[in-house]
Design a protein around this motif. Structure first.
Motif, mmCIF file in Angstrom:
data_model
loop_
_atom_site.group_PDB
_atom_site.id
_atom_site.type_symbol
_atom_site.label_atom_id
_atom_site.label_comp_id
_atom_site.label_asym_id
_atom_site.label_seq_id
_atom_site.Cartn_x
_atom_site.Cartn_y
_atom_site.Cartn_z
ATOM 1 N N ILE A 62 -2.900 27.441 -0.728
ATOM 2 C CA ILE A 62 -3.551 26.171 -0.383
ATOM 3 C C ILE A 62 -5.052 26.262 -0.620
ATOM 4 C CG2 ILE A 62 -4.167 24.691 1.577
ATOM 5 C CD1 ILE A 62 -1.310 25.214 2.664
ATOM 6 N N LEU A 63 -5.646 27.391 -0.220
ATOM 7 C CA LEU A 63 -7.084 27.588 -0.414
ATOM 8 C C LEU A 63 -7.446 27.615 -1.892
ATOM 9 C CD1 LEU A 63 -7.796 30.268 2.339
ATOM 10 C CD2 LEU A 63 -8.853 28.002 2.200
ATOM 11 N N ARG A 64 -6.664 28.341 -2.686
ATOM 12 C CA ARG A 64 -6.945 28.426 -4.126
ATOM 13 C C ARG A 64 -6.841 27.060 -4.795
ATOM 14 N NH1 ARG A 64 -3.860 33.115 -3.628
ATOM 15 N NH2 ARG A 64 -1.997 32.063 -4.441
ATOM 16 N N GLU A 65 -5.802 26.322 -4.457
ATOM 17 C CA GLU A 65 -5.605 25.006 -5.079
ATOM 18 C C GLU A 65 -6.700 24.028 -4.657
ATOM 19 O OE1 GLU A 65 -2.080 21.679 -5.749
ATOM 20 O OE2 GLU A 65 -1.640 23.560 -4.704
ATOM 21 N N SER A 66 -7.101 24.109 -3.394
ATOM 22 C CA SER A 66 -8.163 23.220 -2.897
ATOM 23 C C SER A 66 -9.471 23.481 -3.633
ATOM 24 C CB SER A 66 -8.356 23.418 -1.390
ATOM 25 O OG SER A 66 -7.206 23.037 -0.679
ATOM 26 N N LYS A 67 -9.794 24.764 -3.820
ATOM 27 C CA LYS A 67 -11.029 25.113 -4.518
ATOM 28 C C LYS A 67 -10.977 24.698 -5.987
ATOM 29 C CE LYS A 67 -12.280 28.785 -1.312
ATOM 30 N NZ LYS A 67 -12.378 30.242 -1.048
ATOM 31 N N GLU A 68 -9.795 24.818 -6.601
ATOM 32 C CA GLU A 68 -9.637 24.387 -7.996
ATOM 33 C C GLU A 68 -9.845 22.881 -8.140
ATOM 34 O OE1 GLU A 68 -5.751 25.662 -9.093
ATOM 35 O OE2 GLU A 68 -6.299 27.805 -9.208
ATOM 36 N N LYS A 69 -9.470 22.136 -7.110
ATOM 37 C CA LYS A 69 -9.614 20.680 -7.137
ATOM 38 C C LYS A 69 -10.995 20.223 -6.667
ATOM 39 C CE LYS A 69 -4.695 19.650 -6.328
ATOM 40 N NZ LYS A 69 -4.438 18.705 -7.432
ATOM 41 N N GLY A 70 -11.859 21.181 -6.289
ATOM 42 C CA GLY A 70 -13.206 20.830 -5.852
ATOM 43 C C GLY A 70 -13.284 20.270 -4.444
ATOM 44 N N ILE A 71 -12.253 20.535 -3.643
ATOM 45 C CA ILE A 71 -12.227 20.037 -2.261
ATOM 46 C C ILE A 71 -13.119 20.914 -1.375
ATOM 47 C CG2 ILE A 71 -10.732 19.690 -0.241
ATOM 48 C CD1 ILE A 71 -8.443 19.172 -2.274
ATOM 49 N N VAL A 72 -13.877 20.283 -0.498
ATOM 50 C CA VAL A 72 -14.730 21.022 0.430
ATOM 51 C C VAL A 72 -13.841 21.748 1.441
ATOM 52 C CG1 VAL A 72 -16.460 20.828 2.258
ATOM 53 C CG2 VAL A 72 -16.678 19.457 0.181
ATOM 54 N N VAL A 73 -14.054 23.065 1.599
ATOM 55 C CA VAL A 73 -13.287 23.884 2.538
ATOM 56 C C VAL A 73 -14.214 24.342 3.669
ATOM 57 C CG1 VAL A 73 -11.934 25.988 2.846
ATOM 58 C CG2 VAL A 73 -11.721 24.673 0.717
ATOM 59 N N LYS A 74 -13.788 24.092 4.903
ATOM 60 C CA LYS A 74 -14.596 24.486 6.059
ATOM 61 C C LYS A 74 -13.768 25.390 6.971
ATOM 62 C CE LYS A 74 -17.562 20.394 6.316
ATOM 63 N NZ LYS A 74 -17.975 19.251 7.167
ATOM 64 N N GLU A 75 -14.355 26.526 7.364
ATOM 65 C CA GLU A 75 -13.727 27.392 8.357
ATOM 66 C C GLU A 75 -14.145 26.938 9.747
ATOM 67 O OE1 GLU A 75 -14.217 31.535 7.904
ATOM 68 O OE2 GLU A 75 -13.009 31.667 6.084
ATOM 69 N N VAL A 76 -13.174 26.806 10.654
ATOM 70 C CA VAL A 76 -13.461 26.354 12.023
ATOM 71 C C VAL A 76 -12.772 27.286 13.012
ATOM 72 C CG1 VAL A 76 -13.732 23.935 11.363
ATOM 73 C CG2 VAL A 76 -11.481 24.773 12.002
ATOM 74 N N ASP A 77 -13.274 27.308 14.240
ATOM 75 C CA ASP A 77 -12.632 28.091 15.293
ATOM 76 C C ASP A 77 -11.243 27.521 15.574
ATOM 77 O OD1 ASP A 77 -14.793 29.785 15.690
ATOM 78 O OD2 ASP A 77 -15.743 28.413 17.114
ATOM 79 N N ARG A 78 -10.320 28.401 15.906
ATOM 80 C CA ARG A 78 -8.944 27.947 16.168
ATOM 81 C C ARG A 78 -8.899 26.943 17.315
ATOM 82 N NH1 ARG A 78 -4.254 29.750 14.126
ATOM 83 N NH2 ARG A 78 -2.383 28.995 15.158
ATOM 84 N N LYS A 79 -9.725 27.151 18.333
ATOM 85 C CA LYS A 79 -9.754 26.211 19.460
ATOM 86 C C LYS A 79 -10.198 24.825 19.002
ATOM 87 C CE LYS A 79 -10.443 29.430 23.306
ATOM 88 N NZ LYS A 79 -11.343 29.853 24.413
ATOM 89 N N LYS A 80 -11.168 24.779 18.079
ATOM 90 C CA LYS A 80 -11.637 23.514 17.540
ATOM 91 C C LYS A 80 -10.519 22.821 16.763
ATOM 92 C CE LYS A 80 -14.644 20.388 16.095
ATOM 93 N NZ LYS A 80 -15.197 19.359 16.992
ATOM 94 N N LEU A 81 -9.775 23.603 15.991
ATOM 95 C CA LEU A 81 -8.662 23.053 15.215
ATOM 96 C C LEU A 81 -7.561 22.547 16.150
ATOM 97 C CD1 LEU A 81 -8.016 22.570 12.253
ATOM 98 C CD2 LEU A 81 -6.888 24.799 12.193
ATOM 99 N N ASP A 82 -7.299 23.293 17.223
ATOM 100 C CA ASP A 82 -6.317 22.847 18.235
ATOM 101 C C ASP A 82 -6.710 21.489 18.795
ATOM 102 O OD1 ASP A 82 -4.901 25.199 17.946
ATOM 103 O OD2 ASP A 82 -5.797 26.172 19.706
ATOM 104 N N GLN A 83 -7.989 21.351 19.091
ATOM 105 C CA GLN A 83 -8.499 20.111 19.671
ATOM 106 C C GLN A 83 -8.374 18.945 18.689
ATOM 107 O OE1 GLN A 83 -12.658 20.275 20.625
ATOM 108 N NE2 GLN A 83 -12.614 18.443 21.897
ATOM 109 N N LEU A 84 -8.758 19.191 17.444
ATOM 110 C CA LEU A 84 -8.696 18.141 16.429
ATOM 111 C C LEU A 84 -7.263 17.672 16.186
ATOM 112 C CD1 LEU A 84 -11.228 19.508 13.768
ATOM 113 C CD2 LEU A 84 -11.490 17.419 15.123
ATOM 114 N N CYS A 85 -6.324 18.619 16.272
ATOM 115 C CA CYS A 85 -4.916 18.298 15.999
ATOM 116 C C CYS A 85 -4.179 17.801 17.240
ATOM 117 C CB CYS A 85 -4.211 19.513 15.415
ATOM 118 S SG CYS A 85 -4.856 20.015 13.800
#
Length: 256
Positions: A46-69
């Motif tokens: 997923i990361l490789r394909e996203s970068k190939e498509k020029g998509i912005v990739v952001k690393e976030v804390d797992r707790k932050k991702l839990d909250q967003l989801c």
């Protein structure tokens, strides 16, 4: 509160399978969110394909991702779907050529408020601009809020996302576009001549036009402030300037 969270996350794609399918089907993805330290298995693809498509990739804390989801099982990844697919700068020039007009482009320099970006896209569409350019980093993107604030204008105005705004401006200048920055201590906005190709730079809400971008501009134009506040909301200033360019292009004379 639940309704607010639902609206804010209505453009969020959650989990590895859902994100992988969105990429496979060329869904317009705004930003990929990845839990810090996770790159195993399908997530690496997923990361490789996203970068190939020029998509912005952001690393976030797992707790932050839990909250967003909102408690949904995300498996270390989620993605914000864009309200509309991004265009290329070439698409903007193609639209200008199709209309038989000199290019008229709005350039947003680190504009962070999605409501402002949406309102600017709306004014750009109404005022006859051929497109909007935004940087990939430190700028509002084509998310749900921007799409709603644009009142549907994202369907008609090409929005290009570029890696380097300063170098993009240099390319625009080589193609006959004059660059005007909306900033303090410039020429009166209605005394400037907007003949030919126009690139109108609108700066961030707090800092205005960045130094590097300002150095690339051909002209600085200002809106006089009569009150105690020394600046206008970015989208309001953009609307005024867009319509001044539109007025001059239409040959409508100001009343003497």
């Amino acid at each position: 509160m639940e309704n607010k969270i639902e609206k804010e996350n209505s453009d969020l794609i959650i989990g590895r399978n859902a994100v992988a399918e969105a990429l496979k089907n060329n869904r317009a993805i705004d930003t990929l969110l990845v839990s810090k330290g996770e790159k195993n298995g399908s997530l690496g693809r997923i990361l490789r394909e996203s970068k190939e498509k020029g998509i912005v990739v952001k690393e976030v804390d797992r707790k932050k991702l839990d909250q967003l989801c909102s408690g949904a099982v995300h498996q270390g990844v989620a993605a914000y779907a864009a309200a509309h697919a991004y265009a290329d700068v070439e698409d903007i020039f193609a639209l200008a050529e199709e209309r038989g007009e000199a290019p008229f482009i709005i350039i947003c320099d680190e504009l962070e408020d999605p409501h402002n970006l949406g309102a600017i896209i709306r004014s750009a569409e109404a005022g006859g601009a051929h497109g909007v350019i935004i940087p990939k980093r430190r700028n509002a993107s084509l998310n749900y809020v921007v799409g709603k604030a644009s009142a549907g204008a994202v369907e008609y105005v090409p929005v290009a996302r570029v890696a380097n705004l300063a170098s993009t401006i240099e390319e625009l200048k080589k193609r006959g576009v004059w660059i005007y920055a909306a900033d303090m201590d410039g020429e009166n906005w209605c005394q400037a001549d907007y003949a030919g190709g126009v690139g109108l730079v609108i700066g961030s809400e707090g800092r205005g036009v960045s130094r590097l971008v300002k150095e690339k501009c051909d002209f600085i134009v200002s809106l006089p402030m009569k009150g105690k506040i020394n600046s206008l909301n970015a989208s309001v200033a953009a609307g005024i300037l867009i319509y001044e360019v539109s007025r001059q292009r239409a040959g409508i004379k100001a009343k003497g």
